[in-house]
Design a protein around this motif. Structure first.
Motif, PDB file in Angstrom:
ATOM      1  N   VAL A 230       9.171  -0.288  -6.770  1.00 27.04           N
ATOM      2  CA  VAL A 230       9.248   1.150  -6.492  1.00 27.04           C
ATOM      3  C   VAL A 230       7.870   1.671  -6.044  1.00 27.04           C
ATOM      4  CG1 VAL A 230       9.558   3.426  -7.579  1.00 27.04           C
ATOM      5  CG2 VAL A 230      11.201   1.601  -8.019  1.00 27.04           C
ATOM      6  N   LEU A 231       6.840   1.212  -6.750  1.00 25.71           N
ATOM      7  CA  LEU A 231       5.481   1.674  -6.446  1.00 25.71           C
ATOM      8  C   LEU A 231       5.041   1.234  -5.045  1.00 25.71           C
ATOM      9  CD1 LEU A 231       3.616   3.364  -8.206  1.00 25.71           C
ATOM     10  CD2 LEU A 231       2.413   1.283  -8.816  1.00 25.71           C
ATOM     11  N   VAL A 232       5.406   0.000  -4.684  1.00 28.03           N
ATOM     12  CA  VAL A 232       5.063  -0.485  -3.333  1.00 28.03           C
ATOM     13  C   VAL A 232       5.775   0.381  -2.293  1.00 28.03           C
ATOM     14  CG1 VAL A 232       5.350  -2.419  -1.714  1.00 28.03           C
ATOM     15  CG2 VAL A 232       4.534  -2.843  -4.029  1.00 28.03           C
ATOM     16  N   GLY A 233       7.076   0.666  -2.551  1.00 20.02           N
ATOM     17  CA  GLY A 233       7.853   1.511  -1.632  1.00 20.02           C
ATOM     18  C   GLY A 233       7.221   2.881  -1.489  1.00 20.02           C
ATOM     19  N   LYS A 234       6.847   3.475  -2.633  1.00 19.94           N
ATOM     20  CA  LYS A 234       6.230   4.811  -2.615  1.00 19.94           C
ATOM     21  C   LYS A 234       4.922   4.763  -1.830  1.00 19.94           C
ATOM     22  CE  LYS A 234       7.674   7.033  -6.951  1.00 19.94           C
ATOM     23  NZ  LYS A 234       7.786   8.462  -6.675  1.00 19.94           N
ATOM     24  N   SER A 235       4.150   3.710  -2.095  1.00 21.09           N
ATOM     25  CA  SER A 235       2.850   3.588  -1.441  1.00 21.09           C
ATOM     26  C   SER A 235       3.023   3.465   0.074  1.00 21.09           C
ATOM     27  CB  SER A 235       2.130   2.390  -2.053  1.00 21.09           C
ATOM     28  OG  SER A 235       1.393   1.727  -1.125  1.00 21.09           O
ATOM     29  N   TYR A 236       4.064   2.727   0.493  1.00 17.98           N
ATOM     30  CA  TYR A 236       4.324   2.550   1.925  1.00 17.98           C
ATOM     31  C   TYR A 236       4.697   3.887   2.572  1.00 17.98           C
ATOM     32  CZ  TYR A 236       6.396   0.903   6.253  1.00 17.98           C
ATOM     33  OH  TYR A 236       6.690   0.729   7.574  1.00 17.98           O
ATOM     34  N   ARG A 237       5.608   4.615   1.909  1.00 17.64           N
ATOM     35  CA  ARG A 237       6.035   5.919   2.461  1.00 17.64           C
ATOM     36  C   ARG A 237       4.851   6.878   2.530  1.00 17.64           C
ATOM     37  NH1 ARG A 237      10.723   4.916  -0.357  1.00 17.64           N
ATOM     38  NH2 ARG A 237      10.000   6.002  -2.196  1.00 17.64           N
ATOM     39  N   LEU A 238       4.059   6.871   1.430  1.00 19.32           N
ATOM     40  CA  LEU A 238       2.905   7.773   1.379  1.00 19.32           C
ATOM     41  C   LEU A 238       1.907   7.449   2.490  1.00 19.32           C
ATOM     42  CD1 LEU A 238       1.592  10.083  -0.323  1.00 19.32           C
ATOM     43  CD2 LEU A 238       0.311   8.315  -1.476  1.00 19.32           C
ATOM     44  N   SER A 239       1.688   6.152   2.735  1.00 16.32           N
ATOM     45  CA  SER A 239       0.710   5.786   3.764  1.00 16.32           C
ATOM     46  C   SER A 239       1.162   6.287   5.135  1.00 16.32           C
ATOM     47  CB  SER A 239       0.465   4.275   3.775  1.00 16.32           C
ATOM     48  OG  SER A 239       1.618   3.610   4.225  1.00 16.32           O
ATOM     49  N   ASN A 240       2.479   6.222   5.394  1.00  7.94           N
ATOM     50  CA  ASN A 240       2.988   6.748   6.675  1.00  7.94           C
ATOM     51  C   ASN A 240       2.735   8.246   6.784  1.00  7.94           C
ATOM     52  OD1 ASN A 240       3.933   4.382   7.723  1.00  7.94           O
ATOM     53  ND2 ASN A 240       5.969   4.595   6.837  1.00  7.94           N
ATOM     54  N   GLU A 241       3.047   8.959   5.686  1.00  9.21           N
ATOM     55  CA  GLU A 241       2.883  10.418   5.693  1.00  9.21           C
ATOM     56  C   GLU A 241       1.413  10.805   5.836  1.00  9.21           C
ATOM     57  OE1 GLU A 241       5.216  13.346   4.990  1.00  9.21           O
ATOM     58  OE2 GLU A 241       6.234  11.852   6.201  1.00  9.21           O
ATOM     59  N   VAL A 242       0.542  10.074   5.119  1.00  6.82           N
ATOM     60  CA  VAL A 242      -0.889  10.384   5.185  1.00  6.82           C
ATOM     61  C   VAL A 242      -1.403  10.158   6.614  1.00  6.82           C
ATOM     62  CG1 VAL A 242      -3.185   9.647   4.422  1.00  6.82           C
ATOM     63  CG2 VAL A 242      -1.387   9.976   2.756  1.00  6.82           C
ATOM     64  N   HIS A 243      -0.904   9.103   7.247  1.00  4.95           N
ATOM     65  CA  HIS A 243      -1.332   8.842   8.625  1.00  4.95           C
ATOM     66  C   HIS A 243      -0.917   9.997   9.536  1.00  4.95           C
ATOM     67  CE1 HIS A 243      -1.113   6.984  12.686  1.00  4.95           C
ATOM     68  NE2 HIS A 243      -2.332   6.675  12.325  1.00  4.95           N
ATOM     69  N   LEU A 244       0.296  10.515   9.318  1.00  2.63           N
ATOM     70  CA  LEU A 244       0.748  11.660  10.123  1.00  2.63           C
ATOM     71  C   LEU A 244      -0.148  12.873   9.863  1.00  2.63           C
ATOM     72  CD1 LEU A 244       4.651  11.489   9.833  1.00  2.63           C
ATOM     73  CD2 LEU A 244       3.246  10.866  11.782  1.00  2.63           C
ATOM     74  N   ALA A 245      -0.486  13.081   8.572  1.00  2.00           N
ATOM     75  CA  ALA A 245      -1.335  14.233   8.216  1.00  2.00           C
ATOM     76  C   ALA A 245      -2.711  14.099   8.863  1.00  2.00           C
ATOM     77  CB  ALA A 245      -1.474  14.344   6.700  1.00  2.00           C
ATOM     78  N   MET A 246      -3.214  12.872   8.961  1.00  2.00           N
ATOM     79  CA  MET A 246      -4.516  12.652   9.600  1.00  2.00           C
ATOM     80  C   MET A 246      -4.409  12.915  11.103  1.00  2.00           C
ATOM     81  SD  MET A 246      -5.577   9.167   7.636  1.00  2.00           S
ATOM     82  CE  MET A 246      -7.167   8.917   8.400  1.00  2.00           C
ATOM     83  N   THR A 247      -3.342  12.379  11.707  1.00  2.96           N
ATOM     84  CA  THR A 247      -3.139  12.574  13.150  1.00  2.96           C
ATOM     85  C   THR A 247      -3.018  14.053  13.465  1.00  2.96           C
ATOM     86  OG1 THR A 247      -1.944  10.488  13.143  1.00  2.96           O
ATOM     87  CG2 THR A 247      -1.705  11.840  15.110  1.00  2.96           C
TER      88      THR A 247
END
Lengths: 285, 266
Positions: A230-247
């Motif tokens: 679950v934590l890996v899944g959350k981390s993956y989703r979060l990394s995508n969202e953070v990348h969008l927030a940075m972009t």
């Protein structure tokens, strides 16, 4: 057993969060090292670590360790906390690993005292056991130097980390030409470790609140494995969202950071002290 | 495209991984200076629509124009174009933990102007100004994980404010906030409107359009636009709001009489 395991994990998670907050409190105190420019602190720590790494004299290592304790006191770091933090893990483990070296089997030399005496020496294949197993002066000296070297190095590194805010340390690395993308990765890792620690704590608390009887060890392991997933899944989703927030705020793959450091008189003083230590070591080694 | 049209979407669809429909056949026009609400229940595609308007996703189908230019995969890959676009359009994400990825408040707020290539002196100025304006200056050295949800939301807003974008996109701006901070956010949206900024708010909280917007688009649970109209008209269409899962009905007790009627809470 199950509850113990959950309770221990909960306690450790809480401790990790608490430690990060506690450690940051030291960085915010108005002590000697806290006033030093992080760039100066980083470079002088590096110089002291080189001296510690190259010296073979126990007296120098003891003096440097003593110096670290004095610095900790002047920097308003609790000595009890500092000594525990340095000694509990690394030098102790080093000591255990290096312990066989005190015996004449590993380090031949002048006996300090005899531990055990056999009727005659024995040979087992490539191993030779002498008639008297002794602790040698050379062995004790070698292990002491190794343990003190680790203790003094860890003390310097811990002092640097305790008395410098993480972001300022990263900025110092940035100014000293560490690749910016490495700094960004380190900064973001530090930022999200806290978020995930809280998530882990929440998971364990949610489990504990619904647990009526202890789970078997196998079930406990299964639960842990599923939570890791679950934590890996959350981390993956979060990394995508953070990348969008940075972009969204202009990130195109080339980080730009900012430094706001200034050199003061106290930095000059600290540079002089460190240089004196290095020169003394070069002259008297 | 009309001169004062900021965004125009024609029959735009976007799917995640080819088969997960996020938005379908969206036609939408947003004019300069408008404050618009995109209303929809959870999972209706509001956040995806905002990310599309922010140039973070390109449509799988249809045409998206922003400031008179077509936005697609190719234009978004052009770094200069992407930077220019994001200077004009700012998105406040729903979850501040997504938006606040740096170790201190100051670094977070300085991130956008630094990426935009502003001189460091100017960056210091705009960051100080934004933090002072939002009464966050005393938190500048704090780590985001040490902030309350309300403070995190304010820092998220400050991190966009430093760009002073022409268009503000806000995703569920009042979600998980205490009433005082919710009020602050609504006041902030009204200020943006007074300054002539174009603001698009995605929400299922009907309080925001009620007090801050003139035009609403309602996204249905089929990811299509159910209806567009003036806020006043939309908020009076109980059938539409019920269909879009924006209001509900359940039993109430008023004095000693229990009855059921459609309503929302705020």
């Amino acid at each position: 057993m199950g509850n113990d395991f959950v309770a221990k994990t909960l306690a450790e998670t809480a401790k990790a969060i608490e430690y990060s907050v506690f450690a940051n409190q030291y960085a915010e105190k108005k002590g000697f090292l806290q006033r030093i420019d992080p760039r100066v602190k980083l470079l002088t720590t590096l110089a002291l670590l080189i001296v510690i790494g190259l010296t073979n004299r126990l007296s120098v290592l003891l003096a440097l360790y003593g110096g670290a304790l004095v610095l900790a006191a002047f920097s308003r770091v609790s000595l009890g906390f500092f000594i525990k933090r340095v000694w509990v893990f690394i030098p102790l483990f080093t000591g255990i690993v290096a312990l066989p070296a005190v015996f004449n089997i590993v380090t031949p030399g002048k006996p300090l005292f005899t531990v055990i005496s056999f009727m005659s020496p024995h040979t087992f294949g490539p191993f030779h056991i002498p008639q008297h197993i002794t602790i040698t002066i050379q062995g004790v000296s070698g292990v002491s130097i190794l343990v003190m070297r680790v203790a003094a190095s860890v003390s310097m590194a811990v002092l640097l980390v305790l008395t410098t805010q993480w972001i300022r340390l990263l900025k110092a690395l940035y100014v000293l030409k560490t690749p910016e993308v490495v700094i960004m990765i380190l900064a973001m890792t530090y930022r999200y470790i806290h978020l995930f620690l809280r998530t882990v704590e929440g998971m364990f608390l949610a489990k504990k609140s619904r647990e009526i009887s202890d789970l078997k060890m196998k079930e406990e392991h299964g639960w842990i494995a599923s939570r890791l997933g679950v934590l890996v899944g959350k981390s993956y989703r979060l990394s995508n969202e953070v990348h969008l927030a940075m972009t969204s705020r202009g990130w195109t793959g080339n980080p730009t950071l900012m430094d706001d450091f200034t050199i003061n008189r106290i930095d000059g003083l600290w540079i002089v002290i460190t240089l004196a230590v290095v020169i003394l070591w070069i002259v008297f080694r | 495209m009309e001169n004062n049209c900021v965004f125009e979407l024609r029959d735009v669809s976007f799917d995640y991984m080819e088969n997960v429909h996020a938005i379908e056949s969206i036609d939408l026009k947003i004019h300069k200076g408008e404050t618009i609400a995109i209303l929809g229940a959870n999972g209706s595609g509001k956040s995806t629509l905002l990310k599309l308007l922010d140039g973070l996703y390109a449509p799988n189908k249809g045409e998206f124009q922003a400031f008179g230019s077509i936005i697609n995969e190719t234009t978004l890959r052009d770094k200069k174009m992407a930077r220019e676009f994001h200077r004009k359009v700012g998105l406040v994400f729903q979850d501040p933990d997504v938006q606040l990825f740096l170790p201190t408040v100051w670094d977070e707020v300085a991130f956008a102007p630094l990426q935009m290539g502003l001189p460091k002196q100017k960056v210091t100025e705009v960051v100080s100004e934004a933090l002072t304006q939002l009464e966050l200056y005393h938190l500048k050295d704090r780590a985001p994980y040490h902030l309350s949800e309300g403070e995190k939301k304010k820092v998220s807003i400050a991190s966009v404010l430093t760009l002073d974008p022409e268009v503000w996109l806000m995703d569920e701006p009042t979600a998980s906030l205490d009433p005082r901070t919710q009020g602050w956010v609504i006041d902030f949206i009204l200020e943006l409107s007074e300054k002539g900024k174009t603001t698009v708010i995605a929400t299922h909280d009907l309080e925001i359009p009620h007090v801050a917007t003139n035009v609403c688009y309602v996204l249905g649970q089929d990811h299509k636009i159910l209806v567009k109209g003036s806020t006043h008209d939309i908020l009076n269409r109980e059938d539409i709001l019920l269909q879009a899962n924006l209001i509900h009905q359940h039993r109430h007790v008023h004095a000693n009489v229990a009855h059921t009627h459609k309503h929302w809470h705020y």
